[in-house]
Write a protein that holds these residues in place. Structure first.
Motif, short mmCIF file in Angstrom:
data_model
loop_
_atom_site.label_atom_id
_atom_site.label_comp_id
_atom_site.label_asym_id
_atom_site.label_seq_id
_atom_site.Cartn_x
_atom_site.Cartn_y
_atom_site.Cartn_z
N GLY A 1 0.84 -1.19 0.00
CA GLY A 1 0.00 0.00 0.00
C GLY A 1 0.87 1.24 0.00
N VAL A 2 0.21 2.40 -0.02
CA VAL A 2 0.94 3.67 -0.02
C VAL A 2 1.16 4.11 1.42
CG1 VAL A 2 0.89 6.08 -0.76
CG2 VAL A 2 -0.16 4.32 -2.20
N LYS A 3 2.40 4.41 1.76
CA LYS A 3 2.72 4.90 3.10
C LYS A 3 3.01 6.40 3.02
CE LYS A 3 3.23 0.57 4.78
NZ LYS A 3 4.34 -0.23 4.37
N ASN A 4 2.91 7.05 4.15
CA ASN A 4 3.13 8.49 4.18
C ASN A 4 4.51 8.87 3.63
OD1 ASN A 4 2.53 11.23 4.87
ND2 ASN A 4 3.90 10.98 6.61
N TYR A 5 5.53 8.10 4.00
CA TYR A 5 6.87 8.47 3.55
C TYR A 5 7.09 8.23 2.06
CZ TYR A 5 7.48 3.52 4.73
OH TYR A 5 7.33 2.17 4.83
N HIS A 6 6.21 7.43 1.44
CA HIS A 6 6.29 7.29 -0.02
C HIS A 6 6.04 8.64 -0.70
CE1 HIS A 6 5.04 2.79 0.35
NE2 HIS A 6 6.34 2.93 0.41
N ILE A 7 5.22 9.45 -0.04
CA ILE A 7 4.86 10.72 -0.66
C ILE A 7 6.07 11.66 -0.71
CG2 ILE A 7 3.25 12.67 -0.58
CD1 ILE A 7 2.02 9.85 -1.16
N ASP A 8 6.88 11.66 0.36
CA ASP A 8 8.13 12.44 0.32
C ASP A 8 9.02 11.92 -0.80
OD1 ASP A 8 7.75 14.17 2.54
OD2 ASP A 8 8.09 12.48 3.88
N ASP A 9 9.06 10.62 -0.93
CA ASP A 9 9.88 9.95 -1.93
C ASP A 9 9.50 10.43 -3.34
OD1 ASP A 9 10.67 7.94 -3.76
OD2 ASP A 9 10.68 6.40 -2.23
N ILE A 10 8.22 10.31 -3.67
CA ILE A 10 7.84 10.65 -5.05
C ILE A 10 7.72 12.16 -5.25
CG2 ILE A 10 6.93 8.47 -5.86
CD1 ILE A 10 4.29 9.00 -4.90
N ALA A 11 7.57 12.91 -4.15
CA ALA A 11 7.60 14.38 -4.29
C ALA A 11 9.00 14.83 -4.73
CB ALA A 11 7.21 15.05 -2.97
N LEU A 12 10.02 14.24 -4.11
CA LEU A 12 11.40 14.59 -4.49
C LEU A 12 11.65 14.22 -5.95
CD1 LEU A 12 14.58 13.34 -4.73
CD2 LEU A 12 14.23 15.62 -3.76
N GLN A 13 11.14 13.07 -6.36
CA GLN A 13 11.34 12.64 -7.74
C GLN A 13 10.66 13.60 -8.72
OE1 GLN A 13 9.85 8.60 -7.44
NE2 GLN A 13 11.94 7.85 -7.56
N ARG A 14 9.45 13.95 -8.40
CA ARG A 14 8.72 14.87 -9.29
C ARG A 14 9.46 16.21 -9.36
NH1 ARG A 14 2.96 14.77 -10.75
NH2 ARG A 14 2.48 16.80 -11.66
N PHE A 15 9.93 16.67 -8.21
CA PHE A 15 10.66 17.94 -8.15
C PHE A 15 11.91 17.88 -9.04
CE2 PHE A 15 13.80 20.80 -6.38
CZ PHE A 15 13.08 21.94 -6.08
N ALA A 16 12.64 16.77 -8.96
CA ALA A 16 13.88 16.64 -9.74
C ALA A 16 13.60 16.66 -11.24
CB ALA A 16 14.60 15.34 -9.35
N PHE A 17 12.57 15.93 -11.65
CA PHE A 17 12.28 15.84 -13.09
C PHE A 17 11.68 17.15 -13.61
CE2 PHE A 17 13.08 11.65 -14.95
CZ PHE A 17 13.58 10.99 -13.84
N GLN A 18 10.82 17.76 -12.80
CA GLN A 18 10.26 19.05 -13.24
C GLN A 18 11.38 20.08 -13.33
OE1 GLN A 18 7.07 19.84 -10.44
NE2 GLN A 18 5.55 18.90 -11.76
#
Ligand code: SF4
Length: 537
Positions: A168-185
């Motif tokens: 399932g999705v955990k709270n810390y996954h959101i930090d994980d994919i937020a950083l990824q989105r930030f890097a690619f954007q």
């Protein structure tokens, strides 16, 4: 026995599953990466980028991030159990790629960031619409590889899909994919969706793995958009910190275990006593004591508010004496019906199920030990079962268990929820044994209960009711220290190596023997602990 009550040096499975898949690649595993990092990053070189896993470390504890980059010599070596989890993550990552047809993989080694970034741009320029391990870095220092980078039709926008071994999705996954989105954007890509792809624990294997069923995809775009605002200020703070020579002064606390058990416990926790407030308290009470600088149980103020269980432990430790609630122990002993069957299972639980009819992370028993005692203080008869080939161990195990457990007398286990869950799954899977297995569950008595409830408490238990804590406290001559296999996780790892043919025949036979010794020790430990209870009851 799967020890549910881990001590502070152990690393939970859920933590390991969250580690970056790149650390799991056989061609460039975590250990070698760390070694390469040590060799290629002179201490004084300015740190300008941090990866996703480093960002997550910083979110948990800035000192952990600093130590990771500046003191890699303190990172403990990867254990055999951890490596097995990395390997499982790698297997899940490969299957996730099979889910998407026609993708191209960026294979540049993890420490060759610029090459990976360039290869990604080239793959996209060449018209690839699915790129595995796509890599990008923002000008302000976020560096990321995304498991799957998927183009949206003919547009110039992309979805980012991160693969996790969790269910399932955990709270810390959101930090994980937020950083990824930030890097690619930040690198100039237009991102539409941020998706987390995790294991579907409702999937049941029949035949070849069906990757369409094994995974679930959850759109996390909205929650990631809200979290992404935190990324830039965090990055600025982390990079500033990393470029200072001064180790951050951050005290130990509950954050050392949440969301991950930190790599640097051995370094930071040297001042923490063997048995401390961490072992007895949690939440606000723990934070309150830590805030007053109290680590020793002896220093907990007498007026400090605590539960009855905590008070028992504190009193026992302070006075260095065993606490025994004689009536409660008597009630427990009265509930036993002879003959007694002391039972313990060893199991495997894999993200990618191995056998038909099993789900991801289902507990699949491959071994049991059974000590039988006809009457109080009577002789013990030992029975055991160990499945030794690659086939599904469950049908034969269920049959032998039903046959050897008889139909009367208590079945004594340590942590009933575990053994009864295994039996329920077996009962569901094998109708011929359903009734008998459920009757075994009805006969179960949980030896954990009097220790967990602190009807019987030894100061050396250190607040833990784990068998591995309780046994040496009450039966010091009986230890796991000399055994080749010392816990359930190691039993599972070793067993899998045998049935997957990863060890030579002689080693395999040695492992099987070690497994028999280990599992028998668990049920003999139950026998000895019951003898201890009779001394009080
Ligand atoms: S052990 Fe705790 S204080 Fe030390 S680096 Fe890890 S999280 Fe931070």
């Amino acid at each position: 026995m799967q020890d549910k009550f881990k001590n502070k040096t152990q690393v939970p499975v859920s933590v390991q599953l969250e580690l970056d898949f790149r650390l799991r690649t056989p061609s460039f595993d975590g250990t070698r990466w760390r070694m390469a990092e040590r060799q290629t990053k002179p201490k004084m070189k300015k740190i300008q980028r941090i990866s996703k896993s480093q960002y997550l470390k910083g979110v948990q504890c800035q000192k952990a991030l600093w130590l990771y980059r500046r003191r890699p010599d303190l990172i403990p070596p990867v254990s055999e159990t951890q490596q097995a989890l990395f390997d499982m993550g790698h297997e899940i990552g490969n299957l996730a790629q099979d889910y998407f047809e026609g993708g191209v993989e960026i294979t540049a080694p993890y420490n060759q960031t610029e090459r990976a970034i360039e290869d990604t741009r080239k793959a996209i320029h060449d018209g690839n619409s699915i790129v595995f391990e796509a890599t990008a870095a923002s000008p302000d220092g976020a560096f990321s590889r995304i498991d799957i980078f998927r183009k949206k039709g003919a547009s110039d926008t992309w979805d980012m899909i991160e693969v996790k071994g969790s269910t399932g999705v955990k709270n810390y996954h959101i930090d994980d994919i937020a950083l990824q989105r930030f890097a690619f954007q930040g690198a100039g890509y237009t991102i539409e969706k941020s998706i987390l792809m995790h294991v579907n624990n409702q999937y049941v294997r029949y035949g070849e793995i069906d990757v369409g069923q094994l995974f679930s995809l959850e759109d996390c775009t909205e929650v990631v958009r809200s979290r992404i605002e935190e990324v830039r200020p965090n990055l600025v703070q982390f990079l500033e910190l990393l470029n200072k020579n001064q180790e951050p002064d951050i005290p130990t606390g509950g954050h050392c275990f949440s969301p991950f058990t930190c790599d640097f416990i051995g370094y930071c926790w040297q001042h923490v006593p063997e048995i401390s407030v961490y072992d007895i308290f949690s939440g606000a009470r723990l934070e309150g004591l830590l805030g007053q600088g109290i680590l020793n149980i002896e220093d907990v103020p007498s007026e400090f508010g605590m539960t009855e269980r905590q008070a028992i432990a504190v009193r026992s430790i302070r006075e260095n004496r065993v606490h025994a609630d004689i009536p409660a122990i008597g009630d427990f002993l009265d509930s036993l019906k002879y003959p007694l069957y002391f039972l313990d299972y060893e199991t495997i639980n894999l993200g990618v199920p191995l056998f038909d009819g099993t789900r991801p992370y289902q507990l699949v028993p491959f071994q049991f030990s059974l000590h039988v005692q006809e009457q109080k203080g009577g002789d013990l008869v030992h029975r055991e079962f160990l499945h030794t080939d690659r086939t599904d161990p469950r049908p034969e195990l269920a049959g032998v268990l039903v046959e050897t457990c008889g139909n009367k007398g208590s079945v004594v286990v340590y942590n009933q929820s575990f053994e009864s869950r295994v039996n329920r799954d077996l009962a569901d899977a094998f109708p011929a044994y359903t009734g008998a297995l459920l009757k075994i569950n009805d006969r179960m008595v949980d030896l954990l209960v009097p220790f967990r409830s602190r009807s019987l408490y030894h100061p050396a238990m250190g607040g833990s009711a784990s068998l591995k804590s309780v046994l040496p406290a009450f039966v010091p001559d009986m230890t796991y220290d000399d055994l080749a296999i010392q816990d359930g996780d190691m039993a599972s790892v070793k067993y899998l190596k045998c049935i997957k043919g990863l060890v030579p025949e002689t080693e395999k036979q040695e492992i099987f023997e070690n497994l028999r010794v280990y599992c028998a020790q668990d049920t003999l430990a139950e026998v000895r602990l019951l003898e201890v209870m009779y001394q009080f009851g």
